[in-house]
Design a protein around this motif. Structure first.
Motif, short mmCIF file in Angstrom:
data_model
loop_
_atom_site.label_atom_id
_atom_site.label_comp_id
_atom_site.label_asym_id
_atom_site.label_seq_id
_atom_site.Cartn_x
_atom_site.Cartn_y
_atom_site.Cartn_z
N LYS A 66 0.87 -1.18 0.00
CA LYS A 66 0.00 0.00 0.00
C LYS A 66 0.90 1.23 0.00
O LYS A 66 1.89 1.29 0.73
CB LYS A 66 -0.88 -0.03 1.24
CG LYS A 66 -1.98 0.99 1.23
CD LYS A 66 -3.03 0.63 2.26
CE LYS A 66 -4.20 1.58 2.24
NZ LYS A 66 -4.95 1.57 0.99
N GLU B 138 -1.72 6.71 -3.86
CA GLU B 138 -3.17 6.71 -3.77
C GLU B 138 -3.73 8.13 -3.66
O GLU B 138 -4.82 8.41 -4.17
CB GLU B 138 -3.64 5.85 -2.61
CG GLU B 138 -3.36 4.37 -2.84
CD GLU B 138 -3.75 3.47 -1.69
OE1 GLU B 138 -4.49 3.92 -0.79
OE2 GLU B 138 -3.33 2.30 -1.70
N GLN C 291 -10.04 6.30 -5.07
CA GLN C 291 -9.65 6.24 -3.66
C GLN C 291 -10.75 5.60 -2.82
O GLN C 291 -10.47 4.77 -1.96
CB GLN C 291 -9.34 7.64 -3.13
CG GLN C 291 -8.10 8.26 -3.72
CD GLN C 291 -7.85 9.66 -3.19
OE1 GLN C 291 -8.24 10.00 -2.08
NE2 GLN C 291 -7.20 10.49 -3.98
N ILE D 275 -10.87 1.88 -3.35
CA ILE D 275 -9.78 1.19 -2.65
C ILE D 275 -10.14 0.99 -1.19
O ILE D 275 -9.86 -0.05 -0.59
CB ILE D 275 -8.45 1.97 -2.79
CG1 ILE D 275 -7.93 1.86 -4.22
CG2 ILE D 275 -7.40 1.46 -1.80
CD1 ILE D 275 -6.75 2.76 -4.52
N GLN E 22 0.65 1.83 -10.40
CA GLN E 22 1.44 1.97 -9.18
C GLN E 22 2.88 1.51 -9.42
O GLN E 22 3.82 2.15 -8.96
CB GLN E 22 0.84 1.18 -8.02
CG GLN E 22 1.67 1.33 -6.75
CD GLN E 22 1.02 0.73 -5.53
OE1 GLN E 22 -0.15 0.95 -5.28
NE2 GLN E 22 1.79 -0.03 -4.78
#
Length: 111
Positions: A48, A53, A61, A64, A93
């Motif tokens: 993470k 994010e 967001q 998630i 990412q």
């Protein structure tokens, strides 16, 4: 030990988990490897990443946190199928992490 400590420090700082270590190569007669030299390894660990994010659209967001992407990127159920949206987000990412550590990769690959 240095790998675990390095990754832990990066995680506590909220940074991408990319860490470079150096290891002494050992002799391996079976594979014909002559040791006595050092190899550098860049470790990339997916986790993470709040700074990534925070750059995402609000809807993403929210997904998630509690929607179809809940658990991203490490605690999502995968099985034999992952939603294209999740795969694309994982790729985004990974790209972000590599770009944030571009100098480390350039240095490693320039040798």
């Amino acid at each position: 030990f240095s790998l675990a400590c390095g990754l832990q420090k990066l995680k506590k700082a909220g940074k991408p988990l990319v860490f470079k270590t150096s290891h002494e190569v050992q002799d391996n007669d079976y594979w014909g490897i002559k040791g006595g030299w050092d190899v550098e390894v860049v470790w990339f660990y997916t986790d993470k990443l709040p700074e990534f994010e925070a750059l995402l659209p609000k809807e993403t967001q929210e997904d998630i946190e509690s929607g179809e992407l809940k658990g991203f990127p490490t605690d999502m159920s995968a099985g034999l199928f992952m939603r294209p949206r999740a795969v694309k987000l994982m790729a985004a990412q990974a790209e972000y992490v590599v770009l944030q550590n571009a100098d480390m990769y350039r240095e490693l690959l320039a040798r």
